[in-house]
Scaffold this active site. Sequence first.
Site, PDB file in Angstrom:
ATOM      1  N   HIS B 163     -16.059 -73.255  15.221  1.00  0.00           N
ATOM      2  CA  HIS B 163     -16.274 -71.903  15.722  1.00  0.00           C
ATOM      3  C   HIS B 163     -16.970 -71.853  17.067  1.00  0.00           C
ATOM      4  CE1 HIS B 163     -14.589 -69.537  12.565  1.00  0.00           C
ATOM      5  NE2 HIS B 163     -15.270 -70.167  11.633  1.00  0.00           N
ATOM      6  N   ASN B 222      -7.355 -70.578  10.112  1.00  0.00           N
ATOM      7  CA  ASN B 222      -6.919 -69.185  10.167  1.00  0.00           C
ATOM      8  C   ASN B 222      -7.350 -68.505  11.467  1.00  0.00           C
ATOM      9  OD1 ASN B 222      -9.607 -69.311   8.941  1.00  0.00           O
ATOM     10  ND2 ASN B 222      -9.432 -67.100   8.729  1.00  0.00           N
ATOM     11  N   HIS B 223      -8.294 -69.103  12.182  1.00  0.00           N
ATOM     12  CA  HIS B 223      -8.695 -68.513  13.456  1.00  0.00           C
ATOM     13  C   HIS B 223      -7.855 -68.991  14.625  1.00  0.00           C
ATOM     14  CE1 HIS B 223     -12.390 -66.081  12.764  1.00  0.00           C
ATOM     15  NE2 HIS B 223     -12.277 -66.664  11.581  1.00  0.00           N
ATOM     16  N   HIS B 453     -13.354 -73.521   5.958  1.00  0.00           N
ATOM     17  CA  HIS B 453     -13.135 -72.080   5.808  1.00  0.00           C
ATOM     18  C   HIS B 453     -14.341 -71.292   5.301  1.00  0.00           C
ATOM     19  CE1 HIS B 453     -10.548 -68.650   5.857  1.00  0.00           C
ATOM     20  NE2 HIS B 453     -10.313 -68.573   4.575  1.00  0.00           N
ATOM     21  N   ASP B 669     -21.762 -45.354  31.432  1.00  0.00           N
ATOM     22  CA  ASP B 669     -21.391 -45.254  32.836  1.00  0.00           C
ATOM     23  C   ASP B 669     -19.985 -45.765  33.019  1.00  0.00           C
ATOM     24  OD1 ASP B 669     -23.356 -44.134  34.249  1.00  0.00           O
ATOM     25  OD2 ASP B 669     -24.469 -45.981  34.568  1.00  0.00           O
TER      26      ASP B 669
END
Lengths: 114, 692
Positions: B163, B222-223, B453, B669
Amino acid sequence: LVAEIEKKVIEAFEVFDREANKTVDIREIGCIVRSLGCFPTEAELQELLAQIEVEEPGGFVHLEQFLPVMTKVLLERRFRPIPEDVILHAFEALDENKCGYITKEDLVKHLTEG
Amino acid sequence: AFKAAVLIQQWYRRHVARLEMRRRCTWRIFQSIEYACEQDQIQLHNFFSYLMDQFTPRSNKERDFISRMFISGESYKEAELEKYCDYESIEVPDSYTGPRLSFPLLPEHATALLEAFQQKQQLHARYILNLLHETRKHLKQLPNISHVSTCYSEEVTVCGDLHGQLDDLFFIFYKNGLPSPSKSYVFNGDFVDRGKQSLEVLVILFTFLLIYPKEVHLNRGNHEDHMVNLRYGFTKEVMQKYKVHGKKILKMFQNVFCWLPLGTLIDQKVLIIHGGISDTTDLDMLEKIQRDKFISVLRMKKRKESSRKPEIQAINGESKSGTDAAGTEAAPRFSLQLQSAQAPSTANRLEFSRWLRQTVQEQIDTCRRLVDISESEPEELTYSSMVSLKDVDEPCWTRQEEWKQILDILWSDPMPQEGCRENKVRGGGCYFGPDVTEKFLEKYSLQFLIRSHECKQEGYEFCHNRKVLTIFSASNYYEIGSNRGAYVKLGPDLIPHFVQYQANKAAHMLTMTQRQDIPESAFRALREKLFAHTSALISAFKAYDEGNTGRITLSNWATAVESVLRLGLPWRMLRPQLVRSTEDGMLEYKSWLDDLAMEQRSQEHIQSSLLEVIYRNRSNLETIFRIIDRDHSGLISFEEFQQTWKLFSSHMNVEVTDDGINDLVRSIDFNKDGNIDFNEFLEAFRLVKQCP
């Protein structure tokens, strides 16, 4: 009141219930009892454990066995917290040199040779 | 003196127990929030179904806008890909001091990259694109399941989810050694998202993959899926680091991820896949699937021609799900494609739906886009017609079945109970029990499974009687000190040896007080969640407050909160951190909720129900914005913003006036020529802890 106490016990139990099957390792019981606000000594804890049936093999405690015992403990207000002045006194009694702290070794010594 | 010692021991043990309880509760909080977020995917799917089935666009503009949401990212043929993501025309200025890559890659390039990334340098876009092209070429030759043998290199090291946490990867290499002819590695997916250095992690992994192709193996997670990347940060990271070429880079990544192998098999005995298995997992099918057809597993491929009719039904029935062949609830599918050209008058909803279906039929000749393939192969043959062609031995499973195979491999989780059921929490894959594992291992003569996972506190965990091993390599995943990372080494005896770590020096040196801060962020996240459900909470509390006194018992508080948030957390244990002041065991809930609201920056002028919707759906909103923002600029036009709002709030049944939206927009803004930077917008709506 009883229902509320039971809910508390169940919640605390479930935090340690790794497999979500209503059992915890017997070694975690001490942690659970203490996080519910009780201050048992080791001896008292062992007594408590003796009252609870333990599933063999593996040493797991089932919620069904734990719940009634723990609920009773809380209702009877057993193992109340130690007042601050008492614990301070205890430290001072062991701190011979008055340095404001005691070492782990000292504590172990007193516990095993007491 | 003995008595004194016992007293101290008593006290101390209680203290430790309390800390332990805190730690576990914190863990629970993070985990349940993470999984609840994944549930958002399902919500998103519902939103799109709603748009397709129930919403009546009131103008051509609206209709165009909606159809744009459904058009997938453009898919490219091989030649188009090379042209669009061309790197040779990109000049590298002399002023560039970062590493320069040349192909074929050599170990020196890898070391240069490692050093450069340690110095926080950035690799030039040209080299990234070049690397990706070469990686893709290499991956295409690999089978779906790589085979590794321990007789070539004595040991294989298997790593789990990274990750984007580069520090962890550095640590693994430091402790275990770099990949080399005598050091094999398998990286089990989820290299990206959440962490801030996903790009660097990928560059390093791909580099080693090309230098040592026999020793380095990567599995898809899965990512490794651009729909997931839109939501979880990789897309954002690339666009921020590469403002000019980011879009090309992302397109290339899409076409590299789909070529990643699905699994690795060691000595024919240990199978390594990212998620898990299901009771229908079929290794033979998995080996034969054309894996690159599934660019995103979060989208179902549509069948064509003769299978048109069931397809249409599937679209309509999606919000109720359960209509696919395998009988399980599918992961969100919203890849319906439309051509915005000739829509009928959108007078009524029926017309619109009919138009949708019609348009789908009309798109059959451009079905390449529908199915999102990157190659221009004659994919047009349906499998039923294939059977009649030649090889009657040719397997005639459906695209849907193939998709389910991949989905299960990448998204499933083990569970302690027997059986196999849909993974409703994640919205994809299933929960598989020890019996499923047992049967699977027996069927293929395997010894055990390695998967990742799921984050584990110790970095790894066995289950199913030590037949399934979860390995997770991203330490401090939720927060500093939350968990260790680990990797596992297997020798020819296939006995696992673990190495655990926590790649953050600060974590080792946390003082007691600093450790208290960790739960703080978990509670901050919880408070935000509570705030996001203010209206629902008030109704729940009122139900317990018959006398309308404005107060409820703490016990009822806990029950009510759980019924609204459904996080499965021990609320009575958490109460002291969440509820500051009580009177006689009763809580004044209105003021408690107001205190929660006070924690955010001055957004008081915005309609509170609107605020709630934003907080509750922030990650979904972000994903929707990213889908609309097709050139990945981070900006959408004011009109698009408005339209998104209108659609979303009508789905969520929240009243929103034009003024309400204008207030929203004015709260940040924006001076970018009528464009809104949605990152800024979303940032403005994070709860900020009030300074004490």
